[in-house]
Design a protein around this motif. Structure first.
Motif, PDB file in Angstrom:
ATOM      1  N   LEU A  49      -9.770  -2.534 -10.708  1.00 33.80           N
ATOM      2  CA  LEU A  49     -10.449  -2.370  -9.421  1.00 33.80           C
ATOM      3  C   LEU A  49      -9.778  -1.739  -8.499  1.00 33.80           C
ATOM      4  O   LEU A  49      -8.380  -1.792  -8.373  1.00 33.80           O
ATOM      5  CB  LEU A  49     -10.718  -4.082  -9.031  1.00 33.80           C
ATOM      6  N   ALA A 128     -13.966  -0.052 -11.015  1.00 30.61           N
ATOM      7  CA  ALA A 128     -14.847  -0.478 -10.078  1.00 30.61           C
ATOM      8  C   ALA A 128     -14.317  -0.414  -8.577  1.00 30.61           C
ATOM      9  O   ALA A 128     -12.850  -0.129  -8.710  1.00 30.61           O
ATOM     10  CB  ALA A 128     -15.320  -2.087 -10.261  1.00 30.61           C
ATOM     11  N   VAL A 130     -14.146  -1.453  -4.376  1.00 30.07           N
ATOM     12  CA  VAL A 130     -14.874  -2.012  -3.389  1.00 30.07           C
ATOM     13  C   VAL A 130     -14.162  -1.211  -2.183  1.00 30.07           C
ATOM     14  O   VAL A 130     -12.930  -1.139  -1.875  1.00 30.07           O
ATOM     15  CB  VAL A 130     -14.302  -3.405  -3.215  1.00 30.07           C
ATOM     16  N   GLU A 155     -24.502  -0.439  -2.344  1.00 31.55           N
ATOM     17  CA  GLU A 155     -24.147  -0.512  -3.768  1.00 31.55           C
ATOM     18  C   GLU A 155     -24.531   0.870  -4.547  1.00 31.55           C
ATOM     19  O   GLU A 155     -25.442   1.478  -4.053  1.00 31.55           O
ATOM     20  CB  GLU A 155     -24.627  -1.682  -4.612  1.00 31.55           C
ATOM     21  N   GLU A 159     -23.665  -0.450  -9.975  1.00 32.68           N
ATOM     22  CA  GLU A 159     -23.277  -2.008  -9.475  1.00 32.68           C
ATOM     23  C   GLU A 159     -24.645  -2.751  -9.344  1.00 32.68           C
ATOM     24  O   GLU A 159     -24.796  -3.777  -9.504  1.00 32.68           O
ATOM     25  CB  GLU A 159     -22.495  -1.756  -8.147  1.00 32.68           C
ATOM     26  N   LYS A 167     -21.915  -9.505  -9.818  1.00 32.59           N
ATOM     27  CA  LYS A 167     -21.563  -8.520  -8.407  1.00 32.59           C
ATOM     28  C   LYS A 167     -20.015  -8.665  -8.085  1.00 32.59           C
ATOM     29  O   LYS A 167     -19.479  -9.854  -7.996  1.00 32.59           O
ATOM     30  CB  LYS A 167     -22.681  -8.946  -7.536  1.00 32.59           C
ATOM     31  N   LEU A 168     -19.614  -7.649  -7.587  1.00 32.07           N
ATOM     32  CA  LEU A 168     -18.337  -7.547  -6.953  1.00 32.07           C
ATOM     33  C   LEU A 168     -18.321  -8.234  -5.405  1.00 32.07           C
ATOM     34  O   LEU A 168     -17.422  -9.053  -5.276  1.00 32.07           O
ATOM     35  CB  LEU A 168     -18.223  -5.853  -6.670  1.00 32.07           C
ATOM     36  N   ARG A 198     -19.161   1.436 -10.751  1.00 30.48           N
ATOM     37  CA  ARG A 198     -19.429   0.485 -10.265  1.00 30.48           C
ATOM     38  C   ARG A 198     -18.776   0.389  -8.763  1.00 30.48           C
ATOM     39  O   ARG A 198     -17.709   0.703  -8.657  1.00 30.48           O
ATOM     40  CB  ARG A 198     -19.163  -0.710 -10.861  1.00 30.48           C
ATOM     41  N   SER A 200     -19.130  -1.002  -4.552  1.00 33.52           N
ATOM     42  CA  SER A 200     -19.735  -1.702  -3.451  1.00 33.52           C
ATOM     43  C   SER A 200     -18.993  -1.504  -2.147  1.00 33.52           C
ATOM     44  O   SER A 200     -17.812  -1.435  -2.041  1.00 33.52           O
ATOM     45  CB  SER A 200     -19.608  -3.258  -3.704  1.00 33.52           C
ATOM     46  N   LEU A 223     -12.244 -12.305  -6.399  1.00 33.77           N
ATOM     47  CA  LEU A 223     -12.206 -10.981  -7.275  1.00 33.77           C
ATOM     48  C   LEU A 223     -11.085 -11.273  -8.046  1.00 33.77           C
ATOM     49  O   LEU A 223     -11.014 -10.695  -9.193  1.00 33.77           O
ATOM     50  CB  LEU A 223     -12.302  -9.729  -6.615  1.00 33.77           C
TER      51      LEU A 223
END
Length: 252
Positions: A49, A128, A130, A155, A159, A167-168, A198, A200, A223
């Motif tokens: 992440l 992923a 964020v 998103e 994602e 889902k994140l 992915r 968000s 997370l």
């Protein structure tokens, strides 16, 4: 007799676009680049992440992780002097599988895509992403109150295909239809879309408020079960100081 000093100049016989032909084009800005002098980690970095903190509340939330021991790399913007420590985007390793990019410097819109491209290239390959950004009132369709903390998400396609439990940022509603996001956060989300990652994007309001810090804490903690070491009293140090009288009645 006309006064040559105060009289307006006669109209040009050339069109505006023709006048630009005589102006030499400005030199293109050099591309941002990633520098990794702080550790001997082998490139590329492959975190599970990548968290990108752009908003002030998100930077405040991760403040305890931003130190020289966790610093892994820095994204250099060649047009900014390195004498100021906030002129770089620093990449911190906050766990064995999670990287944090702290964006402390304001990023001009014309540099957003170049920075997004440099941040998500062959040197950093997350599974992923964020992104934590703020809502710009002129871009939001609806009423924003300075007394209520709100957050929404956008998103990438990769994602959006995930189930609700995967889902994140599963606890957030989608950004209202008709509202827009621009700047670095939007550029990074677009880059993730191109790379089929992915991703968000969380946008929050107000820009400066302890309630937003606590809201983001509740969103991010699941997370990786972070220990932020942050309680309400500490969050209050980052209280409302700029948005105390602002309300947006602008609809687009």
């Amino acid at each position: 007799m006309e006064d040559v000093i105060t009289e307006a100049a006669p109209p040009s016989r050339l069109l505006e676009e023709d006048l630009n032909n005589f102006t030499p084009p400005s030199k293109p800005l050099p591309s941002p680049f990633l520098l990794s002098p702080h550790t001997q980690q082998q490139q590329p970095l492959k975190p599970n992440l990548l968290i990108i903190a752009i908003s002030s509340p998100s930077l405040s939330l991760f403040q305890s992780f931003l130190n020289s021991q966790t610093l892994t790399a820095s994204l250099i913007l060649p047009e900014l002097p390195l004498s100021h420590s906030d002129n770089t985007i620093d990449i911190h390793s906050i766990s064995s599988t999670i990287l944090l990019a702290a964006v402390r410097c304001p990023v001009p819109d014309n540099r957003a895509y170049a920075i997004a491209d440099a941040l998500l290239n062959n040197q950093i390959r997350p599974d992923a992403v964020v992104i934590l950004d703020s809502i710009q009132p002129m871009n939001h369709r609806g009423l924003l109150s300075s007394d209520e903390a709100v957050a929404f998400k956008l998103e990438s396609s990769a994602e959006r295909k995930k189930a609700v439990g995967e889902k994140l940022l599963g606890g957030l509603e989608y950004y209202p239809s008709g509202s827009v996001v621009d700047g670095l956060g939007a550029a990074i989300l677009g880059r993730c879309q191109i790379l089929n990652l992915r991703a968000s994007l969380c946008v929050s309001w107000p820009h400066f408020d302890s309630s937003v810090v606590l809201l983001l804490k509740d969103l991010i903690q699941p997370l990786a079960e972070f220990d932020f070491g942050l309680n309400r009293d500490e969050a209050l140090k980052f209280g409302r100081n700029r948005d105390h009288v602002f309300q947006s009645h602008l609809y687009i």
